[in-house]
Enzyme design. Structure first.
Site, PDB file in Angstrom:
ATOM      1  N   ARG A 169      21.887   2.832  -6.070  1.00  8.76           N
ATOM      2  CA  ARG A 169      20.778   3.734  -6.398  1.00  8.76           C
ATOM      3  C   ARG A 169      21.179   5.188  -6.229  1.00  8.76           C
ATOM      4  O   ARG A 169      21.699   5.581  -5.184  1.00  8.76           O
ATOM      5  CB  ARG A 169      19.564   3.435  -5.512  1.00  8.76           C
ATOM      6  CG  ARG A 169      18.411   4.405  -5.741  1.00  8.76           C
ATOM      7  CD  ARG A 169      17.168   3.979  -5.003  1.00  8.76           C
ATOM      8  NE  ARG A 169      17.283   4.085  -3.563  1.00  8.76           N
ATOM      9  CZ  ARG A 169      17.126   5.210  -2.864  1.00  8.76           C
ATOM     10  NH1 ARG A 169      16.899   6.353  -3.494  1.00  8.76           N
ATOM     11  NH2 ARG A 169      17.209   5.208  -1.544  1.00  8.76           N
ATOM     12  N   ARG A 179      26.009   7.442  -2.770  1.00  6.84           N
ATOM     13  CA  ARG A 179      25.869   6.845  -1.444  1.00  6.84           C
ATOM     14  C   ARG A 179      26.878   5.738  -1.158  1.00  6.84           C
ATOM     15  O   ARG A 179      27.356   5.608  -0.028  1.00  6.84           O
ATOM     16  CB  ARG A 179      24.441   6.302  -1.268  1.00  6.84           C
ATOM     17  CG  ARG A 179      23.406   7.389  -1.129  1.00  6.84           C
ATOM     18  CD  ARG A 179      22.019   6.815  -0.984  1.00  6.84           C
ATOM     19  NE  ARG A 179      21.054   7.876  -0.720  1.00  6.84           N
ATOM     20  CZ  ARG A 179      19.761   7.676  -0.552  1.00  6.84           C
ATOM     21  NH1 ARG A 179      19.269   6.454  -0.641  1.00  6.84           N
ATOM     22  NH2 ARG A 179      18.949   8.689  -0.316  1.00  6.84           N
ATOM     23  N   SER A 232       0.814  -1.220   0.000  1.00  8.06           N
ATOM     24  CA  SER A 232       0.000   0.000   0.000  1.00  8.06           C
ATOM     25  C   SER A 232       0.844   1.265   0.000  1.00  8.06           C
ATOM     26  O   SER A 232       0.408   2.310   0.482  1.00  8.06           O
ATOM     27  CB  SER A 232      -0.932   0.007   1.213  1.00  8.06           C
ATOM     28  OG  SER A 232      -0.162  -0.033   2.417  1.00  8.06           O
ATOM     29  N   GLY A 233       2.067   1.169  -0.532  1.00  3.91           N
ATOM     30  CA  GLY A 233       2.918   2.342  -0.631  1.00  3.91           C
ATOM     31  C   GLY A 233       2.769   3.037  -1.970  1.00  3.91           C
ATOM     32  O   GLY A 233       1.740   2.923  -2.646  1.00  3.91           O
ATOM     33  N   ASP A 241       9.524  -9.620   1.674  1.00  2.00           N
ATOM     34  CA  ASP A 241       8.447 -10.598   1.459  1.00  2.00           C
ATOM     35  C   ASP A 241       8.162 -10.847  -0.020  1.00  2.00           C
ATOM     36  O   ASP A 241       8.027 -11.983  -0.463  1.00  2.00           O
ATOM     37  CB  ASP A 241       7.166 -10.136   2.155  1.00  2.00           C
ATOM     38  CG  ASP A 241       7.353  -9.927   3.645  1.00  2.00           C
ATOM     39  OD1 ASP A 241       8.030 -10.757   4.269  1.00  2.00           O
ATOM     40  OD2 ASP A 241       6.838  -8.941   4.182  1.00  2.00           O
ATOM     41  N   HIS A 297      22.537   3.494   3.645  1.00  2.00           N
ATOM     42  CA  HIS A 297      22.409   4.944   3.713  1.00  2.00           C
ATOM     43  C   HIS A 297      23.576   5.465   4.539  1.00  2.00           C
ATOM     44  O   HIS A 297      23.842   4.970   5.635  1.00  2.00           O
ATOM     45  CB  HIS A 297      21.081   5.324   4.364  1.00  2.00           C
ATOM     46  CG  HIS A 297      20.703   6.757   4.171  1.00  2.00           C
ATOM     47  ND1 HIS A 297      21.372   7.789   4.788  1.00  2.00           N
ATOM     48  CD2 HIS A 297      19.736   7.344   3.429  1.00  2.00           C
ATOM     49  CE1 HIS A 297      20.834   8.936   4.433  1.00  2.00           C
ATOM     50  NE2 HIS A 297      19.835   8.700   3.603  1.00  2.00           N
ATOM     51  N   GLU A 335      21.116  16.462  -4.291  1.00  2.00           N
ATOM     52  CA  GLU A 335      21.605  15.385  -3.430  1.00  2.00           C
ATOM     53  C   GLU A 335      22.815  14.725  -4.070  1.00  2.00           C
ATOM     54  O   GLU A 335      23.169  15.014  -5.223  1.00  2.00           O
ATOM     55  CB  GLU A 335      20.487  14.369  -3.170  1.00  2.00           C
ATOM     56  CG  GLU A 335      19.295  14.976  -2.433  1.00  2.00           C
ATOM     57  CD  GLU A 335      18.196  13.971  -2.143  1.00  2.00           C
ATOM     58  OE1 GLU A 335      18.263  12.842  -2.672  1.00  2.00           O
ATOM     59  OE2 GLU A 335      17.258  14.313  -1.405  1.00  2.00           O
ATOM     60  N   TRP A 340       8.108   6.931   5.210  1.00  2.00           N
ATOM     61  CA  TRP A 340       9.304   7.380   5.936  1.00  2.00           C
ATOM     62  C   TRP A 340      10.324   8.069   5.032  1.00  2.00           C
ATOM     63  O   TRP A 340      11.345   8.551   5.519  1.00  2.00           O
ATOM     64  CB  TRP A 340       9.962   6.184   6.632  1.00  2.00           C
ATOM     65  CG  TRP A 340       9.037   5.547   7.618  1.00  2.00           C
ATOM     66  CD1 TRP A 340       8.354   4.377   7.482  1.00  2.00           C
ATOM     67  CD2 TRP A 340       8.635   6.072   8.887  1.00  2.00           C
ATOM     68  NE1 TRP A 340       7.558   4.135   8.576  1.00  2.00           N
ATOM     69  CE2 TRP A 340       7.717   5.159   9.457  1.00  2.00           C
ATOM     70  CE3 TRP A 340       8.964   7.227   9.598  1.00  2.00           C
ATOM     71  CZ2 TRP A 340       7.132   5.368  10.701  1.00  2.00           C
ATOM     72  CZ3 TRP A 340       8.375   7.434  10.842  1.00  2.00           C
ATOM     73  CH2 TRP A 340       7.478   6.515  11.372  1.00  2.00           C
ATOM     74  N   ALA A 341      10.060   8.107   3.726  1.00  2.00           N
ATOM     75  CA  ALA A 341      11.027   8.727   2.807  1.00  2.00           C
ATOM     76  C   ALA A 341      11.105  10.227   3.073  1.00  2.00           C
ATOM     77  O   ALA A 341      10.093  10.922   3.058  1.00  2.00           O
ATOM     78  CB  ALA A 341      10.614   8.462   1.362  1.00  2.00           C
ATOM     79  N   HIS A 375      19.735   0.215   3.997  1.00  2.00           N
ATOM     80  CA  HIS A 375      18.641   1.113   3.670  1.00  2.00           C
ATOM     81  C   HIS A 375      17.782   0.663   2.498  1.00  2.00           C
ATOM     82  O   HIS A 375      16.560   0.837   2.516  1.00  2.00           O
ATOM     83  CB  HIS A 375      19.236   2.488   3.351  1.00  2.00           C
ATOM     84  CG  HIS A 375      18.234   3.516   2.937  1.00  2.00           C
ATOM     85  ND1 HIS A 375      17.142   3.855   3.704  1.00  2.00           N
ATOM     86  CD2 HIS A 375      18.160   4.296   1.826  1.00  2.00           C
ATOM     87  CE1 HIS A 375      16.444   4.793   3.103  1.00  2.00           C
ATOM     88  NE2 HIS A 375      17.025   5.079   1.951  1.00  2.00           N
TER      89      HIS A 375
END
Length: 534
Positions: free
Chosen positions: A387, A291, A13-14, A219, A240, A116, A45-46, A352
């Protein structure tokens, strides 16, 4: 056990799941299953934002090149070009849903764009430092308002329903839905549809501290693998660089955007070079390196000097600037006794994001007919070996839309589901050994951090593989004898994903991106995916 039938089943459900659901609900009945609360996934939480070319001085070519460079050349260029070109339209759709992106600060600038690590331009659209939450709220509101979307919470997916689960066995591998545990009622239910979309998270934020709260457990990857899907590049687990170091608070990330707005990484006082920056010794881009580079540099300094953490310092910026750009982080750290307008933040790398996953094409199709996937659960070719910051939410929106579009376009060709067998609990009992689950969970996270962390070696990986194989036999025996619980389902999946990561890491005889091994420190001339076949 109940069996319910819908047009399309979406697991997750994201951002990816709700994007697909809202698109599909224009013409079909959609069921969205959430593992816990609807907003408990990774999207909420992003912090940082969403990367897209929205400025006249930027270009698709630059965004593509930045993504390829950060990904160590392991990316699929066609995928990168597809996602980058679709990004501006995805942002417009979110704005139309009511996502309140920060307004521009300069004349003629529609939205404020930050920068970033790894990006050559300012192209990160955001909502303060809580973009994911704003996106989740907007998507949930749109989904709840649509009568064609059914949202169900606390449904823990166990396994995909395939042709072998039909009342008449078939080996064609087609997916018809999912068996899921209603964790509140304690019963297993079957959800059946013509098409199924996996939109779960990967296995990020799982292994860093053996006492940390449980994060994503992979999952969707585990279920797809058991059903017969290929997985790719599972060794590429992103750490991260800047997670808050606080023994009382776990997994609070300090957004990449803080370094983009001038935050400096420094050594703590009391050690040689204390108070000085160190990133320039590792990469000419300094704090704005990708990263993988920053995480390894911090890990190197922590181990070299025997530190618990390094410092991320933005206190040289005006206090009002900090409060305006990072209100969530400012308030949270102030409640913990740290005023980031006056003092640095203690940080360490933390696991992360899963850059590898279930292999999909540009329509979100997996190897199995009827099964689609979008988001962190996948290996689409976008991220490669590492990423690029703020490409994660973007991938969710683009591939959630792509999967939905393909299902709608081919709906007439999708067969109706056959009669499905009920979940069989006739030969299992309630467990009287729950301590086994807790013990095994802790053991997995401990050996994964010790042996499959930021810096690896063949010997460490072989040790991890031996322990994982022993645990797999124990967990399989346990799973076959006792009724499923949420903890048991997660343990089974977590161990499956851990074994895939180890196998993939042992296969890659080079160091590239997020995979760094002491035995093969150089990068090979040709970038080749690590593909595992069930």
């Amino acid at each position: 056990m109940t069996i319910s039938t819908h047009d399309i089943i979406i697991i997750g459900s994201g951002a990816a799941g709700l994007t697909a659901a809202i698109n599909l609900a224009q013409t079909h009945k959609v069921l969205v299953l959430a593992k816990g609360a609807l907003d408990s996934g990774s999207t909420n939480w992003a912090q940082g934002g969403i990367a897209a070319v929205l400025d006249g001085g930027d270009s698709f070519a630059a965004h593509v090149e930045d993504t390829m460079v950060a990904g160590g050349g392991l990316n699929d260029r066609a995928t990168v070009e597809f996602v980058v070109s679709e990004a501006p339209a995805a942002i417009e759709r979110l704005a139309a849903l009511g996502v309140p992106f920060n307004a521009g600060e300069a004349f003629g600038e529609r939205w404020h764009l930050t920068r970033e690590g790894g990006h050559s331009h300012r192209r990160i659209v955001h909502v303060d430092d809580a973009t994911g939450h704003a996106v989740q709220v907007a998507l949930m509101a749109a989904a709840r308002a649509n009568p064609n979307i059914t949202l169900m919470e606390n449904m823990v997916a166990i396994d995909l329903i395939t042709s072998r689960h039909g009342e008449r066995y078939s080996g064609d591998g087609r997916v018809w839905g999912v068996y899921a545990l209603d964790s509140k009622a304690g019963r297993v239910e079957a959800f059946v549809g013509r098409a199924t979309i996996l939109a779960t998270g990967g296995a990020g934020r799982t292994y860093l501290f053996s006492t940390a709260p449980r994060g994503a457990t992979g999952d969707g990857i585990a279920m797809a693998w058991r059903a017969g899907c290929r997985v790719s590049n599972m060794e590429m687990m992103q750490f991260h660089p800047t997670c808050l170091y606080n023994l009382e608070v776990k997994n609070f990330l300090i957004t990449e955007a803080m370094r983009g707005e001038g935050g400096k990484l420094k050594l703590p006082a009391g050690v040689p070079g204390g108070g000085e920056r160190f990133m320039d010794r590792f990469d000419p881009r300094g704090e704005l390196a990708p990263r993988d580079v920053v995480a390894r540099a911090i890990d190197h300094e922590i181990k070299r000097l025997g530190l618990d953490y390094v410092h991320l310092d933005i206190s040289h910026q005006p206090a009002e600037f900090i409060k305006e750009h990072f209100p969530t982080i400012y308030a949270r750290l102030l409640s913990l006794g740290t005023d980031i307008t006056k003092e640095p933040i203690p940080v360490v790398p933390a696991q992360h994001y899963t850059c590898g996953g279930v292999v999909i094409d540009l329509d979100g199709r997996t190897d199995l007919p009827g099964l689609y996937a979008a988001g962190e659960v996948t290996e689409s070719g976008l991220h490669g070996a590492n990423r690029l910051a703020s490409n994660s939410l973007l991938e969710c929106f683009v591939f959630g839309e792509a999967a939905a579009n393909h299902i709608r376009a081919t709906w007439a060709d999708l067969p109706a589901p056959p009669p499905i067998r009920a979940w069989d609990e006739s030969r299992v009992t309630d467990s009287d050994e729950e301590v086994v689950v807790t013990h095994n969970w802790k053991e997995i996270r401990r050996f994964m951090w010790d042996y499959v962390g930021i810096v690896r070696s063949t010997k460490r990986l072989e040790r991890a593989q031996h322990r994982a194989d022993l645990l797999a036999r124990e967990v399989d025996d346990y799973y076959g004898n006792f009724r499923v619980t949420s903890d048991l389902i997660e343990l089974r999946n977590l161990l499956e994903v851990a074994r895939l990561i180890i196998r993939s890491a042992l296969k890659r005889k080079e160091s590239r991106g997020l995979h760094y091994t002491l035995d093969h420190p150089d990068m090979l001339p040709e970038a080749v995916d690590t593909v595992l076949v069930p």
